[in-house]
Design a protein around this motif. Structure first.
Motif, short mmCIF file in Angstrom:
data_model
loop_
_atom_site.label_atom_id
_atom_site.label_comp_id
_atom_site.label_asym_id
_atom_site.label_seq_id
_atom_site.Cartn_x
_atom_site.Cartn_y
_atom_site.Cartn_z
N SER A 1 0.92 4.04 -2.90
CA SER A 1 0.64 5.44 -2.64
C SER A 1 1.79 6.32 -3.12
O SER A 1 1.58 7.41 -3.65
CB SER A 1 0.40 5.62 -1.13
N PRO B 1 2.52 22.03 1.55
CA PRO B 1 1.22 22.35 0.94
C PRO B 1 0.66 21.06 0.37
O PRO B 1 1.30 20.39 -0.41
CB PRO B 1 1.57 23.34 -0.18
N ALA B 2 -0.50 20.71 0.84
CA ALA B 2 -0.92 19.33 0.67
C ALA B 2 -0.99 18.90 -0.77
O ALA B 2 -1.06 17.73 -1.06
CB ALA B 2 -2.26 19.14 1.34
N GLY B 3 -0.93 19.83 -1.68
CA GLY B 3 -0.98 19.40 -3.07
C GLY B 3 -2.37 18.91 -3.40
O GLY B 3 -3.29 19.02 -2.59
N PRO B 4 -2.46 18.34 -4.54
CA PRO B 4 -3.80 17.83 -4.89
C PRO B 4 -4.19 16.74 -3.93
O PRO B 4 -3.91 15.58 -4.16
CB PRO B 4 -3.63 17.28 -6.31
N ALA B 5 -4.77 17.17 -2.87
CA ALA B 5 -5.17 16.17 -1.88
C ALA B 5 -6.28 15.34 -2.47
O ALA B 5 -7.04 15.79 -3.32
CB ALA B 5 -5.62 16.87 -0.60
N GLY B 6 -6.32 14.13 -2.05
CA GLY B 6 -7.35 13.24 -2.58
C GLY B 6 -8.72 13.84 -2.38
O GLY B 6 -9.11 14.20 -1.29
N LEU C 1 0.83 -1.20 0.00
CA LEU C 1 0.00 0.00 0.00
C LEU C 1 0.86 1.26 0.00
O LEU C 1 0.55 2.24 -0.68
CB LEU C 1 -0.91 -0.01 1.23
N SER C 2 1.95 1.20 0.76
CA SER C 2 2.82 2.37 0.80
C SER C 2 3.48 2.59 -0.55
O SER C 2 3.60 3.73 -1.02
CB SER C 2 3.87 2.14 1.89
N ARG D 1 8.58 9.91 3.25
CA ARG D 1 7.84 11.00 2.61
C ARG D 1 7.07 11.76 3.66
O ARG D 1 6.59 11.19 4.62
CB ARG D 1 6.90 10.43 1.57
N ARG D 2 6.92 13.03 3.42
CA ARG D 2 6.24 13.85 4.41
C ARG D 2 4.74 13.70 4.29
O ARG D 2 4.20 13.38 3.24
CB ARG D 2 6.60 15.32 4.21
N ARG D 3 4.12 13.92 5.39
CA ARG D 3 2.66 13.78 5.41
C ARG D 3 2.10 15.09 5.91
O ARG D 3 2.59 15.64 6.88
CB ARG D 3 2.28 12.64 6.33
N PRO D 4 1.05 15.59 5.26
CA PRO D 4 0.50 16.87 5.71
C PRO D 4 -0.03 16.76 7.12
O PRO D 4 -0.60 15.74 7.50
CB PRO D 4 -0.65 17.12 4.73
N ARG E 1 1.53 6.61 -6.87
CA ARG E 1 0.47 7.52 -7.28
C ARG E 1 0.86 8.95 -7.03
O ARG E 1 0.39 9.85 -7.74
CB ARG E 1 -0.79 7.20 -6.50
N ALA E 2 1.70 9.17 -6.02
CA ALA E 2 2.14 10.55 -5.77
C ALA E 2 3.22 10.96 -6.74
O ALA E 2 3.66 12.10 -6.72
CB ALA E 2 2.65 10.68 -4.33
#
Lengths: 709, 182, 199
Positions: A476, A669-674, A472-473, A638-641, A479-480
Motif C-alpha cells: 500500500s 486531504p485524502a488525495g486520490p482515494a481509491g 500488505l502495508s 503514514r497518516r490515514r484519512p 502504491r501511494a
C-alpha cells in the motif's frame, strides 16, 4: 569529601522533591494556574542533586576511596575500570542511587516535554506524583539505604571487590541500567493516570501524550529482560536462561501488564472502550515494579540477585501497599466517569481480540505472581517450605502461551466491531496453511511431542499472518508512491515486527526446552567423545593468570572448529572460585561446556559438563527483532484519512485536548482515494451504530498508523 | 492466489483439508514413541523435577553443587535398582521435606496453587461473556450536535478531495498499512 | 486551561445498567484492596531469614545411619552412641557461620566430657578431609568428624547447607533440627527442653 558531596546531593534531591510536592500541592489547592510552572524548577534541582550524588559515588569508586563502606565492599584496587564503574549498581544502596538518578532524569524530561502545558492541572498533578515517588526513593537513600556511610575506624587499604559473578561479563554494564530505564519509565504513565483520575478528566488526551513514554519504557524493559537472560546463560553455568527465579519473575510481571496495556490502549483510542482496564493496567504495572523491587531487595527470597537483607524491605512493601491503595481507590472513586460510550458489539472482532489479549496477559501475570508469592505465604502460614519451581510455571503458562500465539495470528486480521466468517476464512488462509505445512515438515523431519509441534505450528501461523500484514502495508505504501519501506514504519507495522520477534523467541523456547541434551563426561587429555551429533575433543588444561583473575581452563575443540575454553576462575585473591562456561553458538544449536570437576593430580581426567540445546541463538535473534520493531513503532507512520470507515480519534478534538506539539495530524486531504468500492458514506446515524458498509471486513482491518506525539 | 479464484465452498474445503492434514500430522507426531529411556535418561528426567537443596531455584539436573551431585548419584542408583519415579520422589521428600520437589504437591493447601489459575481464568471468561451477552441489543448512545458537525465536515472534505483527485485504480483506500483483502 | 473532551458519552444520563456497573466496579476494587492488604500483611510478617529451629520430616523418625571414617582415620558408627543424647553437626571449613559456631561447640564438648554425657559428632559437608582435619585441629575440636565424600550422609539427613545441627535422643530418634550457627547457650537450652520431653 566524596561522602559529604554525596550526602549533599541526596539531600538536595530529597529537599527538591519534598518542596516541589508542597509547592505544587499548594498551588493546586489554591486553584492557581501556575502551580505546575512553579514546580518545574524543583525538577531541575532534583536532577542536579541526583547527578551530584551519582558523580560523587562514581568518583569514589574510580579513585578507590575506601573510606566509604560501599566502596570498600564493592570495589578493590585490582578491579578493572569497567567493573569499577558498574560497581555502583552491584549492591543495594548504589542500585537505589541509580534508580534515583534515572527517575530524576525522567522527571526532568517529562517537565521539559510538557513545558507548554505546564498550566494544565493534569500536568501539575502528574509532576506532583513523580515528586512524591522521587521523595520516597531519595528518602530511602537519606536514611536506611545510605550509599555514603563512612567506615567507622581505620580506612581499609583494599576493598573486597564486587561479587565475582558480577565481574566476568561486560553485560553487567547494560542489564541493570536498561532494566531500570524500563522500570522507572513506567512512573510517568502512572503519574498521568493518577492525574487524570484525580482531575476527573479521563479522556484520551493524556494517553496520547504519554504513549511514546510507555513504549520507550516497555522497550527498555524488554531489552533489559532479554539481556538478563543472555547474561544468565553466559555466566551462571547451568546452561539455562530463564529459571522462573523470583527476581526474574519480579521483572517479568510489570512487562506483562505493560504489554497488555500497550495493546489495550489501541481500543481506547479507537473506540473509547476499556478505560478501566487501561487505567488498572497502568497502575498495576507501576505497582508491580515496586513489588518487584521489594522482592529483589528485601531478602525475602533467596536468589542470585538477593542482596543482603536490609531495613528497606518493610518500607518498600509499605510503599507498594500505598500505591496500590491509591490507585484502586481512585479508580473506584471515578468509576462512574469511566463508563464508556458504547461497548463491544461482537466477541469476534478486533476489540474482542484485544479484550481476550488483556485477559490472557493478566492471567499470565496472575500465574507468575501466585507462583512467586505462594511459597512465602505458605511458609508464613504453615512454617514449612514448599517450592514452586520451573515445572509449575512451564505447565501453567504453556496454554496461555499457545493462546497468545493464536491471537497474534488472528488479531491483526480481525476487523473492528464485527466480521463475517468469510473474511477471516480468506485472510487467514495462507498463514494457516503456512503453519500447517510447518507442522507437517517438522513431523516429517522426525520431531515428536505434541507441545513443541503445536508451538512450531502456531509460530508458523503467527509469523505468516504478521508477514502478510507487513507485505500488505508495504504494498500500500508503494502504491501511494512513498516507497515500500515506509510501510514498515509506524506503530502498527512496528508491532508486526515485534510480533515476529516474539514468534522467533517462542519457537526457540519450545525447541530448547523440549529437545535439550545434557550430560557429564570425564575425559583425559586428547580424548574425543561424540555427543548428540557433535564431536567434542578435550586437548589439555592450561593455567592463566592475569591481574584480574587466575583460572584453569580446559581447551576443548568442538566439531573440529573453534577451541572453547571453559574454566574455573578466581577473580581477585581470596575469593571463591567460580565456573565460567564456554559456548559454541550456531544457527541450529548451542554447545555449552562447563568444567565440573578438575583433576586431583596433574594430567588426570577432567569432568566436563555438556549441554546441547537447539535454536538458542534464535532467542537472541528474536530479541533483536523485538528491539527493531520497537524502534519502528516509535517512528512516525503514514497518516490515514479520518473518514476511512474505521472509527478514529477525531483529530481536531484531540488537538484541542492534548494541544501537545506535534499534535495528531489534521485529516490529510485524502488525495486520490481509491475509487474502487468505497463504502457509501455512513448516513448521519448515531456514531455508535455499526456501519452498514458492504463487507466491513474489506477495509476495517487497517491498523492505525496515527502520527502520535 | 489460488484461493481468490475459488468460490466460497472451495475455500471452506481448503480449510477442512488443512485441519485434517494438521490433525493427522499432530497425531502422528504426538504419538510417535521415542527411543526407550535409558536409566541415565530416566534419572535425568527425575533430576529435572528435584530442586537442588543448596542452590537458588535450579534443578538437580542443572546444578553442579555437591548436594545436587549426591542426589543424582542416589537417583541413578535407585533407578537402576528398579524403583519407580514416585518411590524415589517419596524418599527424597522423606528426607528434605516437600520443598525438595520443584512441583508443589497437588494435595492439601498447596492444591490451591494448581486450582486457582484455571478457576480464576474460567470465572473471568464467564464474567466477560455474560457482560457481552447482556450488552446485546443495547441502545447506541446518543450523539451530540458537535459530533454530527465533525462528521459532516470530514465527509465534505473527503468528497471534495475525491472529486479533485485523479481517477485511480481500485486499490482500496489510501491509508498507511491498509489491509486489502487478498 | 484546555477544556475537557466533549466527545459524546461522557456526560450521559446513567443507563439502567450504569448503577449496577458502578457497584460492580466498587466491588472489584474492594476485593483487590482486601487481597492486596492481605498480601502486604503476610509478606511483612515473614522474617527475611529462616528461623533457627527448622522443621524436618525426620522429626520423630529414626536418625539415619552415620558410619564411616573420621578425619583422623578412625572408624565411627552412630549406633554405638545409642543410649546417649547426641548432637550431630554438619560443617565445613570454608563456611563462615561454621567458623562462627566452632568455639561454642568446643566449649560445649569440653563441658560434656564425662562418659555417658551428651556426645558431639561432626559430619564434613562438601569439604576435603584434610581441610576439615586442619579446621578441627586449629580450633581445638576433639570430637569425631565423619568424612562424607559423596554427600550421601548429608542427603540422608536432608542437609541443604552447613551449618546444620540435629539433636538425637538416646532411643535414636531425631528430636530437633537447627539451621545456622549454634551458640553454646542455645544448645544447652534446646537439649534441656528435649530432655524434659516438651515438644
Amino acid at each position: 569529601m566524596n561522602a559529604a558531596l554525596g550526602h549533599a546531593g541526596v539531600l538536595l534531591a530529597l529537599a527538591s522533591a519534598v518542596v516541589g510536592t508542597a509547592v505544587i500541592a499548594y498551588g493546586l489547592a489554591r486553584g492557581r494556574s501556575d502551580a505546575g510552572r512553579t514546580g518545574r524548577v524543583y525538577a531541575v534541582l532534583l536532577l542536579v542533586g541526583a547527578v551530584v550524588a551519582t558523580g560523587a559515588m562514581e568518583h569514589a569508586l574510580v579513585t578507590h576511596d575506601f573510606s566509604l563502606v560501599f566502596v570498600a565492599d564493592n570495589n578493590s584496587r585490582s578491579t578493572p575500570l569497567l567493573y569499577t564503574v558498574t560497581g555502583m549498581w552491584s549492591a543495594l544502596a548504589g542500585s537505589i542511587l541509580l534508580w534515583g538518578l534515572i527517575l530524576a532524569g525522567y522527571i526532568a524530561a517529562m517537565v521539559w516535554r510538557f513545558r507548554r502545558q505546564a498550566d494544565d492541572p493534569i500536568v501539575a498533578w502528574a509532576t506532583l506524583v513523580t515528586f512524591v515517588v522521587a521523595a520516597f526513593f531519595f528518602g530511602l537513600m537519606a536514611g536506611p539505604a545510605d550509599p555514603f556511610t563512612t567506615v567507622a575506624g581505620a580506612v581499609p587499604a583494599n576493598g573486597t571487590g564486587p561479587n565475582v559473578l558480577l565481574q566476568d561479563n561486560p553485560l553487567v554494564a547494560f542489564h541493570p541500567p536498561l532494566l531500570y530505564l524500563g522500570f522507572v519509565g513506567f512512573t510517568i504513565p502512572f503519574a498521568f493516570a493518577v492525574a487524570s483520575l484525580v482531575t476527573g478528566r479521563v479522556g484520551e488526551g493524556w494517553q496520547v501524550a504519554t504513549r511514546r513514554w510507555t513504549l520507550l519504557a516497555w522497550g527498555f524493559l524488554t531489552v533489559g529482560i532479554i539481556l538478563g537472560a543472555w547474561w544468565s546463560y553466559q555466566v551462571l553455568g547451568w546452561g539455562g536462561f530463564w529459571g522462573w527465579d523470583p527476581v526474574e519473575n519480579a521483572s517479568f510481571l510489570p512487562w506483562l501488564c505493560a504489554t497488555a496495556y500497550l495493546h489495550s490502549v489501541l481500543v481506547q483510542e479507537r473506540r473509547g472502550l476499556l478505560r478501566v482496564w487501561n487505567l488498572s493496567l497502568v497502575i498495576a504495572t507501576f505497582s508491580l515494579t515496586i513489588l518487584g523491587t521489594f522482592l529483589t531487595r528485601s531478602g525475602v527470597v533467596a536468589s542470585v540477585h538477593a542482596f543482603s537483607d536490609s531495613d528497606i524491605g518493610p518500607l518498600l512493601l509499605g510503599f507498594f501497599g500505598a500505591v496500590l491503595a491509591v490507585g484502586v481507590g481512585l479508580i473506584a472513586w471515578r468509576g462512574d466517569r469511566l463508563r464508556s460510550p458504547g461497548g463491544i458489539d461482537a466477541a469476534v472482532s478486533r476489540e474482542g481480540a484485544f479484550l481476550a489479549n488483556n485477559l490472557l496477559f493478566v492471567a499470565f501475570a496472575f500465574v507468575v505472581l501466585l507462583g512467586t508469592v505462594f511459597p512465602l505465604l505458605y511458609e508464613a502460614l504453615r512454617g514449612q517450605q514448599v517450592t514452586v519451581g520451573a515445572p509449575y510455571f512451564n505447565l501453567m503458562t504453556l496454554p496461555i502461551g499457545f493462546a497468545l500465539l493464536f491471537l497474534m495470528a488472528v488479531g491483526p486480521a480481525l476487523p473492528w466491531r464485527k466480521t463475517t466468517a468469510g473474511t477471516l476464512r480468506d485472510r487467514l488462509m495462507v498463514p494457516a496453511w503456512a503453519g500447517g505445512l510447518v507442522i507437517v515438515a517438522c513431523v516429517a523431519a522426525g520431531v515428536r511431542g505434541l507441545a513443541p509441534l503445536l508451538a512450531f505450528g502456531l509460530g508458523g501461523f503467527a509469523a505468516a499472518a504478521n508477514l502478510r500484514q507487513l507485505a500488505l502495508s508495504a504494498r500500500s505504501a508503494r502504491r501511494a508512491g512513498v516507497g515500500a519501506w515506509r510501510g514498515l514504519m509506524g506503530r502498527a507495522n512496528g508491532g508486526m515486527v515485534v510480533h515476529l520477534g516474539v514468534v522467533v523467541i517462542a519457537v526457540a523456547l519450545a525447541a530448547a526446552t523440549s529437545f535439550g541434551y545434557r550430560a557429564q563426561v570425564t575425559m583425559r587429555p586428547g580424548q574425543t567423545v561424540v555427543m548428540d551429533g557433535h564431536r567434542v575433543e578435550f586437548l589439555r588444561l592450561v593455567h592463566v593468570a592475569t591481574p584480574a583473575r587466575t583460572s584453569t581452563e580446559a581447551l576443548v575443540v568442538v566439531d573440529g572448529g573453534t577451541t572453547l575454553r571453559p574454566a574455573v576462575s578466581q577473580f581477585g585473591p581470596a575469593t571463591e572460585a567460580v565456573g565460567t562456561p564456554a559456548i559454541d553458538s550456531g544457527f541450529e544449536d548451542d554447545v555449552y561446556l562447563t568444567v565440573n570437576a578438575l583433576p586431583v593430580g596433574s594430567g588426570g581426567p577432567v569432568t566436563i559438563g555438556v549441554v546441547i540445546q537447539p535454536l538458542v541463538s534464535w532467542l537472541w535473534a528474536g530479541g533483536s527483532l523485538l528491539v527493531l520493531g520497537s524502534i519502528l513503532a516509535a517512528l512516525p507512520g503514514r497518516r490515514r484519512p479520518a473518514t476511512d470507515p474505521v472509527s478514529a480519534p477525531v483529530p481536531d478534538v484531540a488537538r484541542r485536548v492534548a494541544s501537545a506539539p506535534p499534535g495528531p495530524a489534521p485529516p490529510v486531504p485524502a488525495g486520490p482515494a481509491g475509487a474502487g468500492s468505497p463504502p457509501p458514506p455512513p448516513a448521519p446515524a448515531p456514531a455508535g451504530a455499526a456501519p452498514r458498509a458492504p463487507d466491513p471486513g474489506e477495509h476495517a482491518g487497517e491498523p492505525v498508523p496515527a502520527r502520535s506525539p | 492466489m489460488i484461493a481468490r479464484r475459488l468460490p466460497d465452498a472451495g475455500r471452506w474445503a481448503l480449510w477442512v483439508v488443512l485441519l485434517v492434514v494438521v490433525g493427522v500430522a499432530l497425531g502422528v507426531g504426538a504419538s510417535r514413541p521415542g527411543p526407550p529411556l535409558t536409566a541415565v535418561q530416566r534419572a535425568q528426567s527425575i533430576d529435572a523435577q528435584v530442586r537442588c537443596p543448596s542452590c537458588e531455584d535450579i534443578s538437580v539436573a542443572d546444578s553442579s553443587a555437591s548436594t545436587a551431585q549426591a542426589i543424582r548419584q542416589l537417583v541413578v542408583a535407585r533407578v537402576r535398582a528398579g524403583q519407580s519415579d514416585q518411590q524415589i520422589d517419596a524418599f527424597l521428600v522423606s528426607r528434605y521435606g516437600p520443598g525438595i520437589l520443584l512441583r508443589p504437591p497437588d494435595t492439601g493447601v498447596t492444591a490451591w496453587v494448581w486450582v486457582l489459575p484455571p478457576v480464576a481464568v474460567a470465572a473471568a471468561v464467564a464474567g466477560l461473556a455474560s457482560a457481552l451477552w447482556r450488552r446485546r441489543g443495547a441502545a447506541a448512545p446518543a450523539v451530540s450536535e458537535d459530533d454530527r458537525a465533525l462528521v459532516d465536515r470530514a465527509l465534505a472534505q473527503r468528497a471534495a478531495a475525491a472529486g479533485a483527485g485523479t481517477g485511480d485504480t481500485p486499490a482500496g483506500p489510501r491509508g498507511a498499512g491498509s489491509v486489502v483483502a487478498p | 486551561m484546555t477544556p475537557p473532551l466533549s466527545a459524546s458519552g461522557l456526560d450521559l444520563e446513567p443507563a439502567p445498567s450504569g448503577v449496577r456497573r458502578r457497584h460492580s466496579a466498587r466491588w472489584v476494587a474492594g476485593v483487590v484492596l482486601v487481597v492486596g492488604a492481605a498480601l502486604v500483611t503476610l509478606l511483612a510478617t515473614r522474617p527475611p531469614q529462616a528461623a533457627t529451629e527448622v522443621d524436618t520430616p525426620l522429626l520423630g523418625q529414626r536418625a539415619p545411619a552415620i558410619a564411616g571414617t573420621t578425619v583422623t582415620g578412625a572408624s565411627f558408627d552412630l549406633s554405638t552412641l545409642r543410649g546417649r543424647w547426641v548432637v550431630v553437626n554438619f560443617f565445613a571449613s570454608w563456611c563462615p557461620p561454621c567458623q562462627q559456631e566452632q568455639p561454642d561447640l568446643v566449649a560445649f564438648d569440653y563441658a560434656h566430657r564425662t562418659p555417658g554425657d551428651t556426645a558431639l559428632v561432626g559430619v564434613v559437608f562438601d569439604d576435603a578431609a584434610s581441610s576439615a582435619r586442619a579446621f578441627m585441629r586449629s580450633t581445638g575440636a576433639a570430637w569425631p568428624a565423619v568424612v562424607d565424600p559423596d554427600g550421601q550422609i548429608a542427603l540422608q539427613y536432608g542437609v541443604r547447607g552447613p551449618p546444620e545441627t540435629f539433636i538425637v535422643a538416646p532411643d535414636g530418634t531425631v528430636v530437633a533440627h537447627f539451621d545456622g550457627p549454634m551458640t553454646g547457650s542455645g544448645l544447652d537450652y534446646w537439649l534441656a527442653r528435649a530432655q524434659r520431653g516438651t515438644p
